[in-house]
Motif scaffolding. Structure first.
Motif, PDB file in Angstrom:
ATOM      1  N   PRO A  90       0.802  -1.228   0.000  1.00 52.16           N
ATOM      2  CA  PRO A  90       0.000   0.000   0.000  1.00 52.16           C
ATOM      3  C   PRO A  90       0.835   1.279   0.000  1.00 52.16           C
ATOM      4  O   PRO A  90       0.419   2.279  -0.590  1.00 52.16           O
ATOM      5  CB  PRO A  90      -0.819  -0.111   1.287  1.00 52.16           C
ATOM      6  N   THR A  91       2.004   1.256   0.610  1.00 48.47           N
ATOM      7  CA  THR A  91       2.844   2.461   0.615  1.00 48.47           C
ATOM      8  C   THR A  91       3.362   2.775  -0.789  1.00 48.47           C
ATOM      9  O   THR A  91       3.531   3.941  -1.138  1.00 48.47           O
ATOM     10  CB  THR A  91       4.017   2.326   1.608  1.00 48.47           C
ATOM     11  N   VAL A  92       3.577   1.748  -1.598  1.00 50.14           N
ATOM     12  CA  VAL A  92       4.005   1.952  -2.990  1.00 50.14           C
ATOM     13  C   VAL A  92       2.868   2.581  -3.790  1.00 50.14           C
ATOM     14  O   VAL A  92       3.086   3.499  -4.588  1.00 50.14           O
ATOM     15  CB  VAL A  92       4.467   0.630  -3.632  1.00 50.14           C
ATOM     16  N   ALA A 152       2.576   6.276  -2.763  1.00 46.58           N
ATOM     17  CA  ALA A 152       3.672   7.077  -3.321  1.00 46.58           C
ATOM     18  C   ALA A 152       3.508   7.263  -4.829  1.00 46.58           C
ATOM     19  O   ALA A 152       3.705   8.366  -5.346  1.00 46.58           O
ATOM     20  CB  ALA A 152       5.012   6.422  -3.009  1.00 46.58           C
ATOM     21  N   THR A 153       3.138   6.207  -5.531  1.00 48.67           N
ATOM     22  CA  THR A 153       2.965   6.283  -6.982  1.00 48.67           C
ATOM     23  C   THR A 153       1.889   7.297  -7.353  1.00 48.67           C
ATOM     24  O   THR A 153       2.047   8.076  -8.294  1.00 48.67           O
ATOM     25  CB  THR A 153       2.610   4.898  -7.564  1.00 48.67           C
ATOM     26  N   ILE A 154       0.804   7.283  -6.603  1.00 45.32           N
ATOM     27  CA  ILE A 154      -0.313   8.175  -6.912  1.00 45.32           C
ATOM     28  C   ILE A 154       0.024   9.625  -6.573  1.00 45.32           C
ATOM     29  O   ILE A 154      -0.271  10.535  -7.351  1.00 45.32           O
ATOM     30  CB  ILE A 154      -1.587   7.725  -6.161  1.00 45.32           C
ATOM     31  N   THR A 155       0.638   9.848  -5.431  1.00 47.22           N
ATOM     32  CA  THR A 155       0.790  11.222  -4.947  1.00 47.22           C
ATOM     33  C   THR A 155       2.070  11.922  -5.376  1.00 47.22           C
ATOM     34  O   THR A 155       2.144  13.141  -5.297  1.00 47.22           O
ATOM     35  CB  THR A 155       0.694  11.252  -3.409  1.00 47.22           C
ATOM     36  N   GLU A 156       3.077  11.181  -5.803  1.00 52.40           N
ATOM     37  CA  GLU A 156       4.344  11.812  -6.166  1.00 52.40           C
ATOM     38  C   GLU A 156       4.425  12.023  -7.668  1.00 52.40           C
ATOM     39  O   GLU A 156       4.336  11.079  -8.436  1.00 52.40           O
ATOM     40  CB  GLU A 156       5.518  10.950  -5.677  1.00 52.40           C
ATOM     41  N   GLY A 157       4.589  13.273  -8.066  1.00 51.06           N
ATOM     42  CA  GLY A 157       4.670  13.625  -9.476  1.00 51.06           C
ATOM     43  C   GLY A 157       3.650  14.689  -9.814  1.00 51.06           C
ATOM     44  O   GLY A 157       2.852  15.099  -8.971  1.00 51.06           O
ATOM     45  N   PRO A 158       3.663  15.134 -11.057  1.00 54.46           N
ATOM     46  CA  PRO A 158       2.746  16.202 -11.471  1.00 54.46           C
ATOM     47  C   PRO A 158       1.276  15.791 -11.308  1.00 54.46           C
ATOM     48  O   PRO A 158       0.892  14.671 -11.642  1.00 54.46           O
ATOM     49  CB  PRO A 158       3.084  16.405 -12.949  1.00 54.46           C
ATOM     50  N   ARG A 159       0.474  16.711 -10.794  1.00 57.47           N
ATOM     51  CA  ARG A 159      -0.942  16.435 -10.559  1.00 57.47           C
ATOM     52  C   ARG A 159      -1.675  16.074 -11.851  1.00 57.47           C
ATOM     53  O   ARG A 159      -2.539  15.213 -11.859  1.00 57.47           O
ATOM     54  CB  ARG A 159      -1.614  17.626  -9.888  1.00 57.47           C
ATOM     55  N   GLY A 160      -1.317  16.708 -12.935  1.00 51.36           N
ATOM     56  CA  GLY A 160      -1.982  16.439 -14.209  1.00 51.36           C
ATOM     57  C   GLY A 160      -1.715  15.055 -14.775  1.00 51.36           C
ATOM     58  O   GLY A 160      -2.354  14.652 -15.746  1.00 51.36           O
ATOM     59  N   GLU A 161      -0.796  14.305 -14.163  1.00 49.45           N
ATOM     60  CA  GLU A 161      -0.463  12.959 -14.632  1.00 49.45           C
ATOM     61  C   GLU A 161      -0.873  11.858 -13.649  1.00 49.45           C
ATOM     62  O   GLU A 161      -0.491  10.701 -13.811  1.00 49.45           O
ATOM     63  CB  GLU A 161       1.039  12.872 -14.899  1.00 49.45           C
ATOM     64  N   LEU A 175       0.163   1.857 -13.137  1.00 52.99           N
ATOM     65  CA  LEU A 175       0.464   1.000 -11.989  1.00 52.99           C
ATOM     66  C   LEU A 175      -0.440  -0.229 -11.995  1.00 52.99           C
ATOM     67  O   LEU A 175       0.040  -1.365 -11.928  1.00 52.99           O
ATOM     68  CB  LEU A 175       0.300   1.771 -10.677  1.00 52.99           C
ATOM     69  N   PHE A 176      -1.741  -0.020 -12.081  1.00 54.54           N
ATOM     70  CA  PHE A 176      -2.656  -1.154 -11.991  1.00 54.54           C
ATOM     71  C   PHE A 176      -2.621  -2.050 -13.220  1.00 54.54           C
ATOM     72  O   PHE A 176      -2.728  -3.271 -13.095  1.00 54.54           O
ATOM     73  CB  PHE A 176      -4.070  -0.687 -11.638  1.00 54.54           C
ATOM     74  N   LEU A 177      -2.422  -1.476 -14.386  1.00 54.05           N
ATOM     75  CA  LEU A 177      -2.269  -2.324 -15.574  1.00 54.05           C
ATOM     76  C   LEU A 177      -1.018  -3.188 -15.454  1.00 54.05           C
ATOM     77  O   LEU A 177      -1.026  -4.366 -15.827  1.00 54.05           O
ATOM     78  CB  LEU A 177      -2.224  -1.479 -16.846  1.00 54.05           C
ATOM     79  N   SER A 178       0.059  -2.616 -14.912  1.00 54.13           N
ATOM     80  CA  SER A 178       1.284  -3.415 -14.762  1.00 54.13           C
ATOM     81  C   SER A 178       1.094  -4.530 -13.748  1.00 54.13           C
ATOM     82  O   SER A 178       1.611  -5.632 -13.923  1.00 54.13           O
ATOM     83  CB  SER A 178       2.475  -2.525 -14.365  1.00 54.13           C
ATOM     84  N   LEU A 179       0.337  -4.267 -12.693  1.00 54.20           N
ATOM     85  CA  LEU A 179       0.085  -5.310 -11.692  1.00 54.20           C
ATOM     86  C   LEU A 179      -0.772  -6.431 -12.267  1.00 54.20           C
ATOM     87  O   LEU A 179      -0.520  -7.609 -12.006  1.00 54.20           O
ATOM     88  CB  LEU A 179      -0.588  -4.713 -10.456  1.00 54.20           C
ATOM     89  N   VAL A 227      -5.005   8.915   0.436  1.00 53.15           N
ATOM     90  CA  VAL A 227      -4.887   9.428  -0.925  1.00 53.15           C
ATOM     91  C   VAL A 227      -5.765  10.669  -1.093  1.00 53.15           C
ATOM     92  O   VAL A 227      -5.324  11.674  -1.666  1.00 53.15           O
ATOM     93  CB  VAL A 227      -5.234   8.352  -1.976  1.00 53.15           C
ATOM     94  N   ALA A 228      -7.005  10.632  -0.596  1.00 55.04           N
ATOM     95  CA  ALA A 228      -7.901  11.790  -0.710  1.00 55.04           C
ATOM     96  C   ALA A 228      -7.294  13.000  -0.016  1.00 55.04           C
ATOM     97  O   ALA A 228      -7.318  14.114  -0.568  1.00 55.04           O
ATOM     98  CB  ALA A 228      -9.274  11.459  -0.129  1.00 55.04           C
ATOM     99  N   ASP A 229      -6.756  12.799   1.178  1.00 54.21           N
ATOM    100  CA  ASP A 229      -6.126  13.913   1.894  1.00 54.21           C
ATOM    101  C   ASP A 229      -4.909  14.436   1.143  1.00 54.21           C
ATOM    102  O   ASP A 229      -4.722  15.644   1.021  1.00 54.21           O
ATOM    103  CB  ASP A 229      -5.724  13.492   3.311  1.00 54.21           C
TER     104      ASP A 229
END
Length: 190
Positions: free
Chosen positions: A70-72, A75-84, A92-96, A135-137
């Motif tokens: 869950p920490t991955v 991090a994947t969702i929240t780190e990086g440009p918001r528009g992406e 992430l989910f397609l790769s899983l 994630v929402a926060d």
């Protein structure tokens, strides 16, 4: 009080902890389960659980055989440009789901939660109170919007990997991201 130190002889401590965790999460739900409770049932010191697994979230992921930490995900969702964000979520989910090992784990999880209310309730508590809240926060959006995102991702997984409906089942991942990311980004940005 739980004994400290290693058990004598051949040890299956990790498996005992996981069995205790499954039982505790099943009986008490995510909120009612504690590291101390798992340790007491497994007959180990709570520090040993932290040694093997880390946090309560990581014990939960291991006990339910979640195919991703869950920490991955956070991090994947929240780190990086918001528009992406939508692209990162989809990739992430397609790769899983693409990988046979994690796909099998997801399939087992889907079967468990769709046929067992206790398993569904425990996973629901975890998702609602840990993942969705964090994630929402972090994104500054409502949990309703985030569950909309989750429904899109799970819908794609169901149609592509379980039902295997064409042409979605054989579409290139880049094509899917281009098709669906704008919809998911709308849930995030409004």
């Amino acid at each position: 009080m739980a004994r400290t130190g290693r058990r004598p002889g051949q040890t299956e401590t990790r498996e005992h902890i996981l069995a205790a965790a499954r039982n505790q999460f099943g009986q008490r739900g995510y909120d009612g389960t504690t590291i101390r409770g798992i340790a007491a049932e497994a007959g180990v010191n709570p520090a040993l659980i932290h040694h093997f697994f880390g946090t309560k979230e990581q014990v939960f992921a291991a006990a339910l055989q979640l195919p991703v930490d869950p920490t991955v995900v956070l991090a994947t969702i929240t780190e990086g440009p918001r528009g992406e964000i939508a692209q990162r979520i989809l990739r992430l989910f397609l790769s899983l789901w693409r990988e046979p090992e994690t796909r099998q784990s997801f399939l087992a999880l889907v079967r468990s939660v769709s046929t067992n209310e206790q398993a569904a309730g425990t996973l629901r508590q975890f998702l609602e109170q840990v993942m969705l809240t964090r994630v929402a926060d972090a994104l500054g959006i409502s949990r309703l919007r985030l569950t909309g995102v989750m429904s899109q991702v799970m819908g794609i997984a169901m149609v592509r990997y379980i039902i295997r409906a064409e042409p979605l089942a054989s579409a290139e991942e880049d094509e899917l991201v281009a098709l669906v990311a704008p919809v998911i980004q709308h849930y995030i940005d409004g």
